[in-house]
Design a protein around this motif. Structure first.
Motif, PDB file in Angstrom:
ATOM      1  N   LEU A   1       0.822  -1.206   0.000  1.00 19.60           N
ATOM      2  CA  LEU A   1       0.000   0.000   0.000  1.00 19.60           C
ATOM      3  C   LEU A   1       0.861   1.263   0.000  1.00 19.60           C
ATOM      4  N   MET A   2       1.919   1.258   0.783  1.00 18.14           N
ATOM      5  CA  MET A   2       2.799   2.430   0.850  1.00 18.14           C
ATOM      6  C   MET A   2       3.466   2.711  -0.488  1.00 18.14           C
ATOM      7  N   TRP A   3       3.908   1.657  -1.163  1.00 15.20           N
ATOM      8  CA  TRP A   3       4.571   1.803  -2.460  1.00 15.20           C
ATOM      9  C   TRP A   3       3.699   2.626  -3.416  1.00 15.20           C
ATOM     10  N   HIS A   4       2.406   2.359  -3.385  1.00 13.23           N
ATOM     11  CA  HIS A   4       1.491   3.044  -4.297  1.00 13.23           C
ATOM     12  C   HIS A   4       1.011   4.382  -3.748  1.00 13.23           C
ATOM     13  N   ALA A   5       1.260   4.648  -2.480  1.00  8.91           N
ATOM     14  CA  ALA A   5       0.840   5.917  -1.895  1.00  8.91           C
ATOM     15  C   ALA A   5       1.880   7.013  -2.109  1.00  8.91           C
ATOM     16  N   VAL A   6       3.163   6.642  -2.189  1.00 11.18           N
ATOM     17  CA  VAL A   6       4.234   7.641  -2.218  1.00 11.18           C
ATOM     18  C   VAL A   6       5.004   7.573  -3.523  1.00 11.18           C
ATOM     19  N   SER A   7       5.671   8.671  -3.833  1.00  8.67           N
ATOM     20  CA  SER A   7       6.602   8.712  -4.962  1.00  8.67           C
ATOM     21  C   SER A   7       8.020   8.673  -4.422  1.00  8.67           C
ATOM     22  N   GLY A   8       8.983   8.641  -5.312  1.00 13.96           N
ATOM     23  CA  GLY A   8      10.377   8.620  -4.883  1.00 13.96           C
ATOM     24  C   GLY A   8      10.840   9.903  -4.225  1.00 13.96           C
ATOM     25  N   THR A   9      10.054  10.963  -4.351  1.00 10.27           N
ATOM     26  CA  THR A   9      10.433  12.244  -3.747  1.00 10.27           C
ATOM     27  C   THR A   9       9.607  12.587  -2.506  1.00 10.27           C
ATOM     28  N   THR A  10       8.725  11.686  -2.096  1.00 12.35           N
ATOM     29  CA  THR A  10       7.890  11.947  -0.915  1.00 12.35           C
ATOM     30  C   THR A  10       8.736  12.038   0.345  1.00 12.35           C
ATOM     31  N   ARG A  11       8.535  13.096   1.102  1.00 12.66           N
ATOM     32  CA  ARG A  11       9.191  13.244   2.392  1.00 12.66           C
ATOM     33  C   ARG A  11       8.255  12.748   3.499  1.00 12.66           C
ATOM     34  N   TRP A  12       8.841  12.540   4.656  1.00 13.12           N
ATOM     35  CA  TRP A  12       8.059  11.996   5.766  1.00 13.12           C
ATOM     36  C   TRP A  12       6.885  12.886   6.145  1.00 13.12           C
ATOM     37  N   ASP A  13       7.046  14.216   5.976  1.00 14.96           N
ATOM     38  CA  ASP A  13       5.998  15.120   6.408  1.00 14.96           C
ATOM     39  C   ASP A  13       5.100  15.576   5.272  1.00 14.96           C
ATOM     40  N   ASP A  14       5.181  14.943   4.111  1.00 16.12           N
ATOM     41  CA  ASP A  14       4.241  15.219   3.034  1.00 16.12           C
ATOM     42  C   ASP A  14       2.908  14.526   3.331  1.00 16.12           C
ATOM     43  N   PRO A  15       1.797  15.152   2.986  1.00 14.82           N
ATOM     44  CA  PRO A  15       0.494  14.534   3.278  1.00 14.82           C
ATOM     45  C   PRO A  15       0.326  13.143   2.675  1.00 14.82           C
ATOM     46  N   GLU A  16       0.950  12.894   1.503  1.00 12.13           N
ATOM     47  CA  GLU A  16       0.759  11.589   0.858  1.00 12.13           C
ATOM     48  C   GLU A  16       1.509  10.458   1.562  1.00 12.13           C
ATOM     49  N   ASN A  17       2.460  10.811   2.431  1.00 12.39           N
ATOM     50  CA  ASN A  17       3.101   9.750   3.202  1.00 12.39           C
ATOM     51  C   ASN A  17       2.031   9.001   3.987  1.00 12.39           C
ATOM     52  N   ALA A  18       2.054   7.697   3.892  1.00 13.85           N
ATOM     53  CA  ALA A  18       1.017   6.870   4.514  1.00 13.85           C
ATOM     54  C   ALA A  18       1.553   6.167   5.753  1.00 13.85           C
ATOM     55  N   ILE A  19       0.701   6.027   6.746  1.00  9.20           N
ATOM     56  CA  ILE A  19       0.946   5.109   7.860  1.00  9.20           C
ATOM     57  C   ILE A  19       0.037   3.914   7.634  1.00  9.20           C
ATOM     58  N   CYS A  20       0.636   2.743   7.554  1.00 13.76           N
ATOM     59  CA  CYS A  20      -0.151   1.523   7.346  1.00 13.76           C
ATOM     60  C   CYS A  20       0.001   0.612   8.555  1.00 13.76           C
TER      61      CYS A  20
ATOM     62  N   PHE B   1      12.135  -0.862  -2.569  1.00  7.17           N
ATOM     63  CA  PHE B   1      11.409   0.317  -2.077  1.00  7.17           C
ATOM     64  C   PHE B   1      12.422   1.348  -1.561  1.00  7.17           C
ATOM     65  N   ASN B   2      13.419   0.880  -0.806  1.00 14.13           N
ATOM     66  CA  ASN B   2      14.479   1.783  -0.359  1.00 14.13           C
ATOM     67  C   ASN B   2      15.148   2.456  -1.553  1.00 14.13           C
ATOM     68  N   LEU B   3      15.385   1.663  -2.596  1.00 12.05           N
ATOM     69  CA  LEU B   3      16.020   2.175  -3.813  1.00 12.05           C
ATOM     70  C   LEU B   3      15.149   3.248  -4.455  1.00 12.05           C
ATOM     71  N   LYS B   4      13.860   2.994  -4.486  1.00  8.63           N
ATOM     72  CA  LYS B   4      12.906   3.976  -5.021  1.00  8.63           C
ATOM     73  C   LYS B   4      13.006   5.311  -4.285  1.00  8.63           C
ATOM     74  N   MET B   5      13.266   5.249  -2.981  1.00  7.49           N
ATOM     75  CA  MET B   5      13.317   6.457  -2.165  1.00  7.49           C
ATOM     76  C   MET B   5      14.705   7.097  -2.152  1.00  7.49           C
ATOM     77  N   GLY B   6      15.637   6.559  -2.946  1.00  9.23           N
ATOM     78  CA  GLY B   6      16.967   7.154  -3.050  1.00  9.23           C
ATOM     79  C   GLY B   6      18.021   6.505  -2.191  1.00  9.23           C
ATOM     80  N   TYR B   7      17.723   5.327  -1.649  1.00  8.31           N
ATOM     81  CA  TYR B   7      18.662   4.633  -0.774  1.00  8.31           C
ATOM     82  C   TYR B   7      18.851   3.208  -1.321  1.00  8.31           C
TER      83      TYR B   7
END
Length: 712
Positions: free
Chosen positions: A60-79, A602-608
């Motif tokens: 679910l998180m993978w589809h909620a966020v983009s590679g540039t989503t930060r922790w405090d962006d509204p689209e960041n999901a808590i699952c 997923f880590n790779l998607k986020m730049g790590y």
């Protein structure tokens, strides 16, 4: 009882779906920006591949966020999910929830496995997983009511500030007559003002007639929760029995549940006595084997270590059943009754403290040079009340204390506080400051990685020294084990997907004490199967402790004692009995591999998610200072001479430190190579196309991320 005032802003009735063979096959999505509530089907192919729990969260998180989503962006999901095996009463450790989000500390997916009743209640109310996204305009409380079959959103117009008061008030508010029907998830003021806020998951302790708590501690999930202005998520449900999961084979489920529970009640009193002392039994063991962190992981033991171990807490813990799930035979969630804090808003009041566990004792005790059980309990209490992760709190303050003692920071920087090791009242003051977002605590609350940057930029500290002693990797603070003499555990921390947390690979005893893995290949193999088994518990909604903290009496006689294969076979039987999907012990590894590799990508998607991020500070590998070396001089001299064949006759201590460092850093890089090969990753630590195809996760979006990183 604290007063609350909730204004209902939305109510959505729903038709509950009965659990079938461990699953509801439905997810619940709540966006607190626009108050939209949506219930979705979970596809069969996702169910087969991602199993549940952490797997569902990550999908679910993978589809909620983009590679540039930060922790405090509204689209960041808590699952939040449990899993197909979650909620079986009587099965040891069967009540877990798994929580994920993009971490404020690491910028990558973080996951935390937590007890309490929320996961099972949420599932039996109709949802395998819930996704929270958006950011509310004002404080919001969410109710998932599995008795009245409604989802409700409230604006909190008057509500207690700390987690203890809030959870208790909401429990009684939503079911005054049967508080055992309610479980609350909440954070606290500390989560609002730091990057390592935790979440408290509650359950009703019927014997003590009070709300109790377990924590989803790691990575700042509570900080994201607070940023979204979600004050609490509440699940309400009624009677629980084995029938709730509608198992495929009820008799097989009863058989394996009874066998496991009987073994634990028989053997735990002879082994670690977890039902009596919880994980505090580890303190003297770690101290005896030079693995207990002392003074920011500088040393591994201390003469006063025994005064903060099981012998002390056995007398302090309140007697009675302490399971964080119904009928769990391990029953390790102990607490201290009628404790009176010496500081803070609860000063001189009598409170009940949930804990401490080993990580808190080591992190907020020995690692700070504090060998006083009362202080450790008080830090534990306030961290929970404020919503702070005790591991990050302890490791961060330990870093500050060493910086203070070594002259990297001064009284001018700390607001006049002497932060020498052992200064227990100023350690407590830092906890209060962090929670309030005041003073020097605002800097400490940013975590070790950001403190290193601030101390260098603003205070003129030595960047190389801070890099060596700042005990974080990937931005996450180390959990509380000394790894200098365990290359496998160094890999367990540095190669862990979310950062240095022992729940992914706890190999220190198997490596250091039992010498089960003498070669690189042995270590690499262990760093494959151990994280896979731990991942599997997170997929299914289970606790990791029963697997290898209590072992069969004949375990040492088995072919692979490290795996505790009898228990692994029971877990396979458990999964088969509930889901009807026939699996064996080896299948558990394969099931986990798919999710584990997906999380790496997923880590790779986020730049790590590459080799450069799998590093650890040198203190995790060996002695940084001359003082450290000389404290274990015989050990290190012997290694230089016998292991590495060096003539050290003419070397002073500084030269020996440098020589040992060169060898140990080389060994760590070789370990990386061996682990990457075993996991089916390339030399940069990225899963290969062949690996993702073998595991059936070669989705177009996954292949796209690999291609963007040069893997085709």
């Amino acid at each position: 009882m604290a007063q609350i005032n909730l204004k209902e802003i939305k109510c959505v009735p729903y038709q509950p779906v009965e659990v079938h063979q461990g699953y509801t096959d439905h997810s619940l999505h709540i966006n607190v920006s626009n108050n939209k509530i949506k219930i979705c089907d979970i596809e069969e192919k996702i169910k087969q591949k991602f199993i549940g729990g952490k797997g569902y969260d990550l999908w679910l998180m993978w589809h909620a966020v983009s590679g540039t989503t930060r922790w405090d962006d509204p689209e960041n999901a808590i699952c939040i999910a449990s899993g197909p095996l979650g909620g079986v009463p009587g099965y040891p450790g069967g009540g877990k929830s798994i929580v994920t989000t993009i971490s404020p500390l690491t910028g990558a997916p973080i996951d935390s496995n937590v007890g309490g009743y929320f996961g099972p209640y949420k599932k039996f109310a109709g949802f395998d997983v819930i996704q929270l996204e958006g950011r509310a305009e004002q404080d919001t409380v969410i109710l998932i009511d599995g008795i009245e079959n409604t989802i409700k959103l409230f604006h909190a117009e008057s509500i207690p500030g700390d987690a203890y008061e809030l959870s208790s008030a909401l429990t009684h508010h939503f079911d005054e007559k049967k508080p055992g029907n309610v479980s609350v998830v909440t954070a606290g003021p500390g989560a609002e003002n730091t990057y390592f806020g935790c979440l408290n998951f509650s359950w009703w302790d019927a014997g003590r007639k009070r709300v109790r708590y377990k924590q989803a501690g790691r990575g700042g999930i509570g900080t994201v929760f607070a940023n979204k202005k979600i004050k609490a998520v509440v699940a309400r449900y009624g009677t629980i029995s084995m029938k709730n999961n509608q198992p495929a084979d009820p008799e097989a489920l009863k058989t394996v549940t009874r066998a496991y529970a009987k073994e634990i009640t028989t053997l735990d009193p002879k082994q670690n006595r977890m039902a009596l002392v919880g994980t505090t039994h580890l303190v003297p063991i770690m101290n005896d084997h030079d693995c207990l962190p002392v003074h920011n992981f500088k040393f591994g033991s201390h003469p006063e270590g025994k005064v903060i171990g099981e012998e002390t807490y056995e007398h302090l813990f309140d007697k009675g059943f302490d399971g964080c799930w119904k009928g769990c035979a391990v029953a390790c969630s102990h607490g201290v009754k009628d404790f009176s804090p010496l500081t803070g808003p609860y000063k001189a009041q009598k409170v009940f403290v949930d804990g401490p566990e080993y990580e808190t004792v080591a992190g907020c005790g020995s690692n700070l040079g504090i060998f006083d059980a009362h202080t450790i309990i008080e830090i534990n209490f306030y961290c929970d009340a404020y919503g702070l992760d005790t591991i990050s709190v302890g490791t961060s303050i330990a870093f500050v204390m060493e910086c203070f003692e070594s002259g990297q920071i001064t009284l001018d920087h700390t607001g006049g506080m002497d932060l020498s090791f052992g200064n227990r009242f100023n350690a407590l003051e830092l906890v209060h400051q962090m929670a309030q977002g005041k003073g020097f605590g605002t800097i400490v609350g940013k975590g070790v990685r950001r403190m290193k940057e601030i101390f260098v930029r603003d205070f003129g500290a030595d960047p190389d020294f801070l890099q060596d002693i700042g005990m974080e990797s990937k931005g996450l603070e180390f959990s509380e084990y000394m790894t200098k003499e365990s290359l496998a555990q160094q890999g367990g921390y540095g190669l862990a997907l979310k950062g240095p947390q022992h729940d992914e690979a706890w190999l220190i005893f198997l490596d250091m004490v039992h010498n089960f893995m003498p070669t690189f290949e042995n270590k690499a193999e262990a760093l494959h199967w151990f994280p896979m088994l731990r991942t599997w518990f997170g997929l299914c909604g289970l606790c990791k402790l029963p697997w290898n903290d209590i072992v069969p009496e004949d375990n040492k006689e088995t072919a692979e004692p490290a795996k505790v294969i009898k228990h692994v076979a029971w877990y396979a039987d458990f999964f088969s009995a509930v889901t009807g999907r026939k699996v064996g012990p080896d299948d558990l590894i394969t099931m986990s591999e798919a999710v584990y590799n997906f999380q790496r990508i997923f880590n790779l998607k986020m730049g790590y998610g590459t080799r450069e991020h799998d590093t650890v500070p040198y203190r995790a590998m060996g002695p940084v200072t001359n003082e450290e070396y000389e404290s274990r001089a015989e050990r290190y001299d012997t290694q230089l001479k016998e292991t590495y064949g060096m003539d050290i006759t003419a070397m002073d201590t500084q030269a020996k430190v440098a020589a040992l460092r060169s060898k140990r850093e080389e060994q760590y890089e070789l370990l990386k190579d061996a682990v990457y090969t075993r996991r089916g990753w390339n030399s940069n630590g990225i899963p290969t196309v062949a690996t993702v195809k073998r595991l059936g996760i070669d989705f177009p979006e996954v292949l796209k991320v690999l291609e963007a990183n040069g893997v085709v």
